[in-house]
Design a protein around this motif. Structure first.
Motif, PDB file in Angstrom:
ATOM      1  N   SER A  76      25.726 -15.376  25.442  1.00 49.88           N
ATOM      2  CA  SER A  76      26.028 -16.676  26.041  1.00 49.88           C
ATOM      3  C   SER A  76      24.862 -17.640  25.905  1.00 49.88           C
ATOM      4  N   ASP A  77      23.681 -17.128  25.612  1.00 48.02           N
ATOM      5  CA  ASP A  77      22.534 -18.005  25.421  1.00 48.02           C
ATOM      6  C   ASP A  77      22.761 -18.978  24.269  1.00 48.02           C
ATOM      7  N   GLU A  78      23.387 -18.496  23.191  1.00 50.83           N
ATOM      8  CA  GLU A  78      23.675 -19.391  22.074  1.00 50.83           C
ATOM      9  C   GLU A  78      24.583 -20.534  22.501  1.00 50.83           C
ATOM     10  N   GLY A 136      18.328 -12.215  24.964  1.00 50.45           N
ATOM     11  CA  GLY A 136      19.228 -12.511  26.071  1.00 50.45           C
ATOM     12  C   GLY A 136      20.668 -12.290  25.662  1.00 50.45           C
ATOM     13  N   ALA A 141      16.542 -20.578  33.913  1.00 54.49           N
ATOM     14  CA  ALA A 141      17.905 -20.216  33.516  1.00 54.49           C
ATOM     15  C   ALA A 141      18.493 -21.200  32.522  1.00 54.49           C
ATOM     16  N   SER A 142      17.730 -22.223  32.168  1.00 54.79           N
ATOM     17  CA  SER A 142      18.268 -23.293  31.323  1.00 54.79           C
ATOM     18  C   SER A 142      17.562 -23.354  29.970  1.00 54.79           C
ATOM     19  N   TRP A 143      18.273 -23.885  28.990  1.00 50.49           N
ATOM     20  CA  TRP A 143      17.701 -24.133  27.673  1.00 50.49           C
ATOM     21  C   TRP A 143      17.264 -25.584  27.584  1.00 50.49           C
ATOM     22  N   ALA A 168      24.984 -21.722  25.504  1.00 48.14           N
ATOM     23  CA  ALA A 168      24.258 -22.608  26.415  1.00 48.14           C
ATOM     24  C   ALA A 168      23.311 -23.521  25.648  1.00 48.14           C
ATOM     25  N   ALA A 169      22.624 -22.971  24.662  1.00 44.84           N
ATOM     26  CA  ALA A 169      21.707 -23.777  23.859  1.00 44.84           C
ATOM     27  C   ALA A 169      22.471 -24.803  23.028  1.00 44.84           C
ATOM     28  N   THR A 216      14.069 -23.772  23.698  1.00 49.01           N
ATOM     29  CA  THR A 216      13.518 -22.611  24.384  1.00 49.01           C
ATOM     30  C   THR A 216      14.091 -22.546  25.794  1.00 49.01           C
ATOM     31  N   LYS A 217      14.010 -21.366  26.372  1.00 43.49           N
ATOM     32  CA  LYS A 217      14.579 -21.170  27.702  1.00 43.49           C
ATOM     33  C   LYS A 217      13.525 -21.433  28.765  1.00 43.49           C
ATOM     34  N   ARG A 231      19.287 -17.842  16.419  1.00 41.59           N
ATOM     35  CA  ARG A 231      18.009 -17.343  16.929  1.00 41.59           C
ATOM     36  C   ARG A 231      16.998 -17.295  15.791  1.00 41.59           C
TER      37      ARG A 231
END
Length: 264
Positions: free
Chosen positions: A31-33, A28, A131-133, A35-36, A127-128, A87
């Motif tokens: 920005s996933d990092e 992904g 749309a959310s972690w 968000a997590a 984990t995702k 990750r």
């Protein structure tokens, strides 16, 4: 041994946690990092970490861990995150199988380390979901947080069946821990590494006779298969994503880290 799930060798290799010959599959946007990390830093996660550390104390003292935990006990643990979210990648069954151009590993989950005021270490797995972690699990120890930070311009991944951690860089697979050194010594080409894991696991993939027979046993870096471990229950409980220590799912210690526990 209480577990919420057990993994056969075939399921372990054929599941969703497994990276690349030249590059890992993207999980992904960057920005996933962030968000997590935000989820891991939330007050609710800190509360859960505090409870985790209290349960860990009880387990180490041989006490029951399913008793209520007071707010004061949680606060006394004063958990804090250590470093950034990283990750985590894991061995790819398609790579094991020999599928052309299959990456050696693929994204499994995000991880970040945590520490209590009394010096305990843990790792938060995320984990995702849509749309959310979300918090997948919490585990004692810090391997999943420490090793992925050693990418050094490459990619870090785990061969979870033997708890080996590697760096994939410039077409070579090199060892990051002692088990990995037993496996690849000073390093091997991606092609040579593929031959190694093909020999270890190709006949244990989903749909294999091994899976259908329900055979049990453990893996070793040198031979791929070792004698049945006496405490591994009805299947080779080869943790898909970890090492030593223990797992706490939903706030309850389930088993030692080398045994698999379902996440909450």
């Amino acid at each position: 041994m209480r577990t919420t799930a057990k993994i056969t060798a075939a399921a372990l290799i054929g599941g969703t946690v497994v990276m690349g010959a030249s590059a890992a599959q993207a999980a992904g946007p960057p920005s996933d990092e962030a968000a997590a990390q935000k989820v891991a830093s939330a007050a609710s996660t800190q509360q859960r970490l505090g409870r985790f550390f209290v349960h860990l104390d009880r387990h180490q003292r041989g006490q029951l861990i399913n008793q209520p935990v007071t707010a004061a006990a949680i606060a006394a643990k004063a958990p804090r995150l250590e470093g950034d979210v990283h990750r985590v990648y894991s061995l790819n069954p398609e790579f094991v199988k020999g599928t052309p151009n299959a990456p050696a590993a693929r994204f499994a989950y995000m991880a970040v380390g945590a520490k209590s005021a009394t010096g305990q270490h843990a790792t938060v797995w995320l984990t995702k979901s849509g749309a959310s972690w979300t918090i997948m699990n919490m585990m004692s120890g810090s391997d999943e947080a420490v090793y992925p930070a050693k990418a050094d311009g490459g990619i870090v991944f785990t061969e979870p069946q033997i708890h080996a951690w590697y760096r994939l860089k410039d077409g070579r697979v090199t060892a990051l821990n002692e088990t990995a050194k037993t496996s690849v010594a000073k390093g091997v080409t991606v092609g040579s590494y593929q031959q190694l894991v093909h020999g270890r696991y190709a006949d244990k993939l989903p749909g294999s006779a091994y899976q259908r027979s329900g055979k049990i046993g453990g893996f070793s870096p040198s031979t791929g298969v070792s004698k049945q471990a006496p405490d591994r229950g009805a299947a080779p409980v080869l943790l898909a994503l970890g090492a030593s220590g223990m797992v706490i799912a939903g706030g309850v210690v389930i088993a030692r880290r080398r045994r698999f526990a379902g996440s909450h």
